[in-house]
Scaffold this motif. Structure first.
Motif, short mmCIF file in Angstrom:
data_model
loop_
_atom_site.label_atom_id
_atom_site.label_comp_id
_atom_site.label_asym_id
_atom_site.label_seq_id
_atom_site.Cartn_x
_atom_site.Cartn_y
_atom_site.Cartn_z
N GLY A 190 -129.00 18.39 89.66
CA GLY A 190 -128.87 17.22 90.52
C GLY A 190 -127.97 16.13 89.98
N PHE A 191 -127.26 16.40 88.90
CA PHE A 191 -126.32 15.43 88.36
C PHE A 191 -125.02 15.43 89.15
CE2 PHE A 191 -128.78 16.04 84.35
CZ PHE A 191 -128.90 14.71 83.95
N GLY A 192 -124.33 14.31 89.09
CA GLY A 192 -122.94 14.25 89.50
C GLY A 192 -122.08 14.39 88.26
N ILE A 193 -121.06 15.24 88.31
CA ILE A 193 -120.21 15.48 87.14
C ILE A 193 -119.20 14.33 87.02
CG2 ILE A 193 -118.66 17.08 85.98
CD1 ILE A 193 -121.57 18.07 86.40
N VAL A 194 -119.12 13.74 85.84
CA VAL A 194 -118.21 12.62 85.59
C VAL A 194 -116.95 13.09 84.89
CG1 VAL A 194 -117.92 10.40 84.41
CG2 VAL A 194 -120.12 10.97 85.48
N SER A 195 -117.10 13.90 83.86
CA SER A 195 -115.92 14.35 83.11
C SER A 195 -116.19 15.70 82.47
CB SER A 195 -115.54 13.33 82.02
OG SER A 195 -116.53 13.29 81.00
N VAL A 196 -115.11 16.46 82.32
CA VAL A 196 -115.17 17.76 81.65
C VAL A 196 -113.98 17.84 80.70
CG1 VAL A 196 -115.19 20.26 81.91
CG2 VAL A 196 -116.20 18.81 83.70
N GLU A 197 -114.25 18.09 79.43
CA GLU A 197 -113.18 18.23 78.45
C GLU A 197 -113.41 19.51 77.65
OE1 GLU A 197 -112.77 14.82 75.95
OE2 GLU A 197 -112.69 13.41 77.64
N ALA A 198 -112.33 20.20 77.38
CA ALA A 198 -112.38 21.38 76.52
C ALA A 198 -111.40 21.17 75.38
CB ALA A 198 -112.02 22.64 77.30
N THR A 199 -111.89 21.35 74.18
CA THR A 199 -111.03 21.18 73.01
C THR A 199 -111.19 22.39 72.10
OG1 THR A 199 -110.46 19.68 71.19
CG2 THR A 199 -112.80 19.96 71.68
N VAL A 200 -110.21 22.64 71.28
CA VAL A 200 -110.30 23.74 70.32
C VAL A 200 -110.79 23.20 69.00
CG1 VAL A 200 -109.06 25.54 69.08
CG2 VAL A 200 -108.48 25.06 71.45
N ALA A 201 -111.91 23.72 68.54
CA ALA A 201 -112.38 23.43 67.18
C ALA A 201 -111.55 24.31 66.25
CB ALA A 201 -113.86 23.74 67.06
N LEU A 202 -110.59 23.71 65.58
CA LEU A 202 -109.59 24.46 64.83
C LEU A 202 -109.79 24.28 63.33
CD1 LEU A 202 -107.04 26.18 65.45
CD2 LEU A 202 -105.71 24.08 65.14
N TYR A 203 -109.73 25.39 62.62
CA TYR A 203 -109.91 25.38 61.16
C TYR A 203 -108.70 26.00 60.49
CZ TYR A 203 -114.69 24.31 62.45
OH TYR A 203 -115.80 23.72 63.01
N ARG A 204 -108.11 25.26 59.55
CA ARG A 204 -106.97 25.75 58.79
C ARG A 204 -107.34 26.03 57.33
NH1 ARG A 204 -101.93 24.23 60.38
NH2 ARG A 204 -101.33 25.73 58.76
N ASP A 205 -108.60 25.80 57.00
CA ASP A 205 -109.05 25.90 55.61
C ASP A 205 -110.22 26.88 55.53
OD1 ASP A 205 -109.30 24.73 52.79
OD2 ASP A 205 -111.28 24.32 53.61
N PHE A 206 -110.11 27.90 54.69
CA PHE A 206 -111.16 28.92 54.62
C PHE A 206 -112.51 28.34 54.23
CE2 PHE A 206 -113.80 31.98 52.44
CZ PHE A 206 -113.82 33.05 53.32
N PRO A 207 -112.61 27.52 53.16
CA PRO A 207 -113.93 27.00 52.79
C PRO A 207 -114.61 26.21 53.91
CG PRO A 207 -112.40 26.70 50.98
CD PRO A 207 -111.59 27.15 52.16
#
Length: 258
Positions: A190-207
């Motif tokens: 029953g919510f009204g949608i206000v915003s939708v964002e998609a981002t990439v959780a990006l890792y350049r470091d192995f540890p």
């Protein structure tokens, strides 16, 4: 023969894990963005569903400026004990034992609510979203942050082993694709949608990636489960540790309003 030890597949301490994730650049960035989307203000009552050890409660308390209230709910007594210890000096912050499927709050009693990487683990995410709708007042905002583990990729020349790792890791999460379902879950509640964002959780470091994705840990589990060959897995990990590293997955931030 499997040469990975049982210790290699052991789960990390949950509180230490949550703290470590929150301190990564990815964690810092998306948590700040979620707070910006939530828009808590002075005088608001703000609910953190699945507050864990209280990681986000101090920033929420700062946002309501001492004139509002912050309530953290979690079903893990150990998490709540740690949250109480950390927040003992903060007035206006309360933590409660409770289930996201049946929140210990009255109808229309909060102005803002957030859930952060919790729905992926629940038996019924839709019911939890409906509960958030129940406790929010008219005009209230619900901010959600959840991953889509089906989008996990790890760059390596052995594409099939990387895919095997990604499938195995996603398969260990109860609701691996809940991130892409946030919009429909909120609309059904029953919510009204206000915003939708998609981002990439990006890792350049192995540890750093190992800390969040459990590269060594989940590889050891996959070998022990018989879905990855021991020597192939060892060679794959060795390359990831020594060559330029890249891994990522899609993370969804959705805000909805009553």
């Amino acid at each position: 023969m499997n040469s990975f030890s049982p210790a290699a597949a052991a789960a990390p301490d949950r509180i230490q894990y949550l703290d470590a994730v929150a301190r990564t650049p990815v964690g810092l960035d998306y948590k700040q963005r979620l707070l910006d989307l939530l828009r808590p203000q002075a005088g608001h009552t703000v609910l953190d569903i699945g507050c864990g050890p209280g990681t986000d409660l101090p920033r929420l308390a700062d946002a309501v400026a001492g004139t509002g209230a912050v309530i953290g709910v979690d079903d893990d007594p150990d998490m709540l004990a740690e949250a109480r210890r950390r927040l003992a000096h903060r007035p206006g912050v309360e933590v409660r034992l409770g289930d996201a499927h049946e929140l210990p709050l009255a109808d229309a009693s909060v102005d803002r609510a957030k859930v952060d990487r919790v729905l992926q683990h629940l038996a019924d995410p839709g019911r939890a979203v409906a509960e958030a709708r129940r406790v929010l007042r008219r005009g209230g905002v619900f901010a959600m942050a959840e991953p889509d583990w089906d989008t996990l990729t790890v760059a390596d020349e052995d594409v099939e082993t990387s895919r095997c790792f990604a499938r195995f890791t996603a398969g260990r999460v109860r609701n691996a694709t809940v991130g892409r379902r946030l919009v429909s879950l909120a609309a059904r509640a029953g919510f009204g949608i206000v915003s939708v964002e998609a981002t990439v959780a990006l890792y350049r470091d192995f540890p750093a990636a190992d800390q969040v994705l459990g590269l060594r840990r989940n590889t050891a589990r996959a070998v022990r489960a018989g879905v990855m060959a021991d020597e192939v897995a060892r060679q794959w990990l060795a390359r990831l540790e020594t060559e330029p590293f890249l891994a990522g997955f899609t993370f969804y931030l959705v805000t909805a309003e009553v």
